[in-house]
Design a protein around this motif. Structure first.
Motif, mmCIF file in Angstrom:
data_model
loop_
_atom_site.group_PDB
_atom_site.id
_atom_site.type_symbol
_atom_site.label_atom_id
_atom_site.label_comp_id
_atom_site.label_asym_id
_atom_site.label_seq_id
_atom_site.Cartn_x
_atom_site.Cartn_y
_atom_site.Cartn_z
ATOM 1 N N PHE A 1 -4.816 -11.240 47.710
ATOM 2 C CA PHE A 1 -3.963 -12.254 47.472
ATOM 3 C C PHE A 1 -4.453 -13.176 45.330
ATOM 4 C CE2 PHE A 1 -4.131 -17.034 46.188
ATOM 5 C CZ PHE A 1 -2.411 -17.546 46.282
ATOM 6 N N LEU A 2 -5.603 -12.746 44.923
ATOM 7 C CA LEU A 2 -5.515 -12.709 44.067
ATOM 8 C C LEU A 2 -5.487 -11.700 43.078
ATOM 9 C CD1 LEU A 2 -9.375 -14.142 43.856
ATOM 10 C CD2 LEU A 2 -7.324 -15.788 43.856
ATOM 11 N N THR A 3 -5.749 -11.092 43.177
ATOM 12 C CA THR A 3 -4.864 -9.469 43.107
ATOM 13 C C THR A 3 -3.559 -10.012 42.429
ATOM 14 O OG1 THR A 3 -6.846 -7.847 43.413
ATOM 15 C CG2 THR A 3 -4.480 -6.952 42.569
ATOM 16 N N LEU A 4 -2.617 -9.681 43.378
ATOM 17 C CA LEU A 4 -0.733 -9.648 43.217
ATOM 18 C C LEU A 4 -0.060 -11.301 42.955
ATOM 19 C CD1 LEU A 4 -0.675 -7.666 46.388
ATOM 20 C CD2 LEU A 4 -0.167 -7.379 44.077
ATOM 21 N N GLY A 5 -0.923 -12.078 43.735
ATOM 22 C CA GLY A 5 -0.850 -13.845 43.547
ATOM 23 C C GLY A 5 -0.594 -14.430 41.796
ATOM 24 N N PRO A 6 -1.243 -14.010 40.748
ATOM 25 C CA PRO A 6 -0.901 -13.957 39.679
ATOM 26 C C PRO A 6 -0.039 -13.027 38.945
ATOM 27 C CG PRO A 6 -3.405 -13.889 39.704
ATOM 28 C CD PRO A 6 -2.184 -13.131 40.861
ATOM 29 N N ALA B 1 -1.010 -16.143 51.519
ATOM 30 C CA ALA B 1 -2.160 -17.498 50.986
ATOM 31 C C ALA B 1 -2.005 -17.965 52.040
ATOM 32 C CB ALA B 1 -1.071 -18.497 49.747
ATOM 33 N N VAL B 2 -1.493 -18.191 53.083
ATOM 34 C CA VAL B 2 -1.567 -18.138 53.600
ATOM 35 C C VAL B 2 -1.890 -17.858 54.859
ATOM 36 C CG1 VAL B 2 -0.246 -19.489 56.898
ATOM 37 C CG2 VAL B 2 0.862 -19.405 53.702
ATOM 38 N N CYS B 3 -2.140 -16.952 54.718
ATOM 39 C CA CYS B 3 -3.113 -15.914 55.778
ATOM 40 C C CYS B 3 -4.453 -16.040 54.829
ATOM 41 C CB CYS B 3 -2.828 -14.413 56.232
ATOM 42 S SG CYS B 3 -3.780 -13.442 56.499
ATOM 43 N N THR B 4 -4.594 -16.519 54.155
ATOM 44 C CA THR B 4 -6.324 -16.927 53.362
ATOM 45 C C THR B 4 -6.598 -17.761 53.616
ATOM 46 O OG1 THR B 4 -5.862 -15.149 51.790
ATOM 47 C CG2 THR B 4 -6.946 -16.557 51.312
ATOM 48 N N VAL B 5 -5.910 -18.156 53.458
ATOM 49 C CA VAL B 5 -6.403 -20.016 53.479
ATOM 50 C C VAL B 5 -6.533 -20.211 55.130
ATOM 51 C CG1 VAL B 5 -5.452 -22.928 54.467
ATOM 52 C CG2 VAL B 5 -5.261 -21.449 51.832
ATOM 53 N N GLU B 6 -6.102 -19.433 56.464
ATOM 54 C CA GLU B 6 -6.578 -20.008 57.652
ATOM 55 C C GLU B 6 -7.351 -19.286 57.859
ATOM 56 O OE1 GLU B 6 -2.561 -18.959 59.794
ATOM 57 O OE2 GLU B 6 -1.942 -20.892 59.336
ATOM 58 N N VAL C 1 7.883 -13.156 46.192
ATOM 59 C CA VAL C 1 7.306 -14.121 46.464
ATOM 60 C C VAL C 1 7.349 -14.756 47.986
ATOM 61 C CG1 VAL C 1 8.464 -16.848 46.580
ATOM 62 C CG2 VAL C 1 9.173 -15.615 44.605
ATOM 63 N N TYR C 2 8.035 -13.972 48.922
ATOM 64 C CA TYR C 2 7.336 -13.428 50.275
ATOM 65 C C TYR C 2 6.112 -13.079 50.600
ATOM 66 C CZ TYR C 2 7.585 -12.711 55.420
ATOM 67 O OH TYR C 2 7.559 -13.532 57.195
ATOM 68 N N SER C 3 5.376 -11.979 50.050
ATOM 69 C CA SER C 3 4.345 -11.819 50.153
ATOM 70 C C SER C 3 3.482 -12.677 50.158
ATOM 71 C CB SER C 3 4.246 -9.967 49.135
ATOM 72 O OG SER C 3 5.447 -9.150 49.955
ATOM 73 N N VAL C 4 3.343 -12.875 48.480
ATOM 74 C CA VAL C 4 2.277 -14.172 48.150
ATOM 75 C C VAL C 4 2.051 -15.074 49.367
ATOM 76 C CG1 VAL C 4 1.996 -15.608 46.230
ATOM 77 C CG2 VAL C 4 2.796 -13.494 45.473
ATOM 78 N N LEU C 5 3.380 -15.581 50.165
ATOM 79 C CA LEU C 5 3.424 -17.053 50.652
ATOM 80 C C LEU C 5 2.639 -16.380 51.998
ATOM 81 C CD1 LEU C 5 4.570 -19.334 51.250
ATOM 82 C CD2 LEU C 5 6.350 -18.531 52.390
ATOM 83 N N CYS C 6 2.815 -15.295 52.287
ATOM 84 C CA CYS C 6 1.960 -14.740 53.419
ATOM 85 C C CYS C 6 0.989 -14.457 53.328
ATOM 86 C CB CYS C 6 3.006 -13.412 54.144
ATOM 87 S SG CYS C 6 5.023 -13.719 54.451
#
Length: 481
Positions: free
Chosen positions: A46-51, A199-204, A192-197
């Motif tokens: 997430f930190l690699t792809l998100g930004p 992020a949710v996966c990381t938080v959970e 956008v969908y990849s980042v959303l999933c």
């Protein structure tokens, strides 16, 4: 249907297989807590792809957050909801599959998680689709193989059987992720969908680790190397090459190739970790792979039916070989007649649901940017025109032009036809905000189209000069736009 893989597509699929095959061996090699390893893998991804995605898609993110996104707003909210649910299923997959690689053999865990198409087929039955006999036969063969292999694992102790159960649970969770993603993907862009999933996966996973009091990132040097390998190979290289392959080749053929992940992972586990499955488990593993292959191939040949408004007539659905077949040009007794009739009757929700199912099906079989999948974008544009939503129709025709332009063998005629249709709908759009947003995009597309630089329509070339007459037609919203 495209049935051949070119050299570049085969290379991408083989890279995907090798990258994904590294997941189980790397997890088994690491000595740190498995849940923390799953969290670290997703967090780093997430930190690699998100930004990067936020930078590349900053305009899209801005429009969504400012509620300026005019393209099917209600459907975008629906896509985001399914994305959150899909991220939850993905977290469940990591939380079960990765521990299984420590409890059972690498070969067994990878083979069992490869049964995901089996559970995907069962989910389809709950969605009202009838499965062909070949699918049920493949399901029975795979289940029997899993029972045989797991029974032999029982001789190694209870832990191995628990690992087998966790691997199967991971396969079911992955099937749930795929089913939820199919519902969300037509309405949300891939980045956008990849980042959303993610992020949710990381938080959970973080919440699960905190509840389980799992030490976070207290890894030794070998575990950090394994975590880096999980990030580079399956998380980044594997997903990138898979998405590339799905854009060029039929998804069914890619899925069959991905079954090579199990033997490749077994080979890596043997050469690197010295894990060679007992000879008695091989018949079960072979039965699992054979059954899954049958299910994947049968799924490609299955054609879902479509019911009319009364449910009395079920029309066969086919994927036409000519993507520019418009609704008003369709034969009189096929699915297009049904869609056109429903659209003229104002039943846009039903039409949108039917088109989404057909588009999702085409994406799964042929690829996201295939002519078969792009065709349903064009059908949605035609429905938007019938609804009087010319701005949405113009946007959809522009999307179709982009997909035709990014195909392995672009067809200039189809690109020009989509651009001309987008321009026609743009002229009839009354919402000035939509007009001003689409004008530069249309001009850029015409300029990019070879041989059309001097053929940009005069009203589009002159915009925003007041040469364009405002349309007095009131647009009617379609699908919550």
């Amino acid at each position: 249907m495209r049935t051949r893989l070119d050299t570049l597509s085969v290379t991408a699929v083989l890279v995907t297989v090798c990258a994904f095959s590294a997941t189980a061996p790397l997890t088994a090699f690491a000595t740190g807590p498995v849940l923390a390893l799953a969290l670290g893998r997703n967090a780093l991804g997430f930190l690699t792809l998100g930004p990067a995605v936020a930078l590349i898609r900053r305009r899209e993110f801005g429009k969504v957050f400012r509620k300026e996104r005019f393209l099917v707003r209600r459907e975008q909210r629906r896509g985001a909801l399914f994305g959150i649910l899909a991220g939850t299923a993905l977290a469940a997959h990591f939380a079960t599959f990765m521990p299984s690689t420590r409890m059972t053999s690498v070969a067994m865990a990878t083979a069992l998680v490869a049964t995901q198409p089996i559970w995907q087929a069962l989910i389809s039955t709950f969605q009202g689709l009838r499965l062909p006999r070949a699918t049920w036969a493949g399901l029975v063969v795979s289940v029997m193989g899993a029972v045989i292999a797991s029974g032999m694992d029982g001789r190694s102790g209870t832990e191995a059987v628990v690992g087998d159960i966790l691997a199967l649970t991971g396969a079911c969770a992955l099937a749930g992720y795929t089913a939820l993603s199919e519902q969300a993907r037509p309405d949300v862009s891939t980045p956008v969908y990849s980042v959303l999933c993610s992020a949710v996966c990381t938080v959970e996973l973080l919440v699960v680790c905190l509840l389980a009091r799992t030490p976070l990132f207290t890894f030794d040097g070998g575990t950090w190397l394994a975590l880096l390998g999980l990030l580079i190979f399956p998380q980044l290289l594997g997903l990138f090459s898979l998405n590339f392959a799905l854009g060029r080749a039929p998804a069914t053929m890619v899925s069959v190739f991905l079954l090579l992940e199990a033997p490749v992972a077994a080979l890596v586990g043997w050469l690197w970790l010295g894990q060679l499955p007992a000879a008695t488990t091989w018949p079960g593993l072979i039965m699992i792979m054979a059954g899954v292959t049958v299910v994947v191939v049968a799924d490609a040949r299955r054609t879902p039916p479509l019911s009319d408004a009364t449910g009395a007539t079920r029309l066969p659905v086919t994927f036409p070989q000519h993507p520019l077949l418009a609704l008003h040009q369709a034969p009189g007794s096929d699915v297009y007649t049904y869609l056109r009739r429903q659209a003229h009757a104002g039943r846009f929700a039903e039409v949108e649901a039917a088109i989404r199912d057909l588009e999702t099906r085409a994406v799964r079989i042929h690829g996201a940017k295939s002519p078969e999948a792009t065709h349903w974008i064009e059908v949605r544009a035609e429905v938007a025109r019938i609804a009087g939503n010319h701005g949405l129709a113009a946007q959809l025709w522009l999307n179709a032009a982009r997909f035709h332009g990014s195909a392995p063998a672009p067809d200039p005629r189809r690109i020009r036809d989509c651009l001309d249709r987008a321009h026609h709908e743009w002229r009839d759009t009354a919402d000035e905000h939509i007009v001003s947003t689409l004008a530069p995009v249309l001009r850029a597309m015409y300029l990019k189209d070879v041989g059309r630089a001097g053929e940009i329509p005069a009203d589009l070339r002159a915009y925003p000069a007041p040469v364009r007459a405002e349309s007095s037609q009131v647009t009617r919203p379609v699908h919550g736009s």
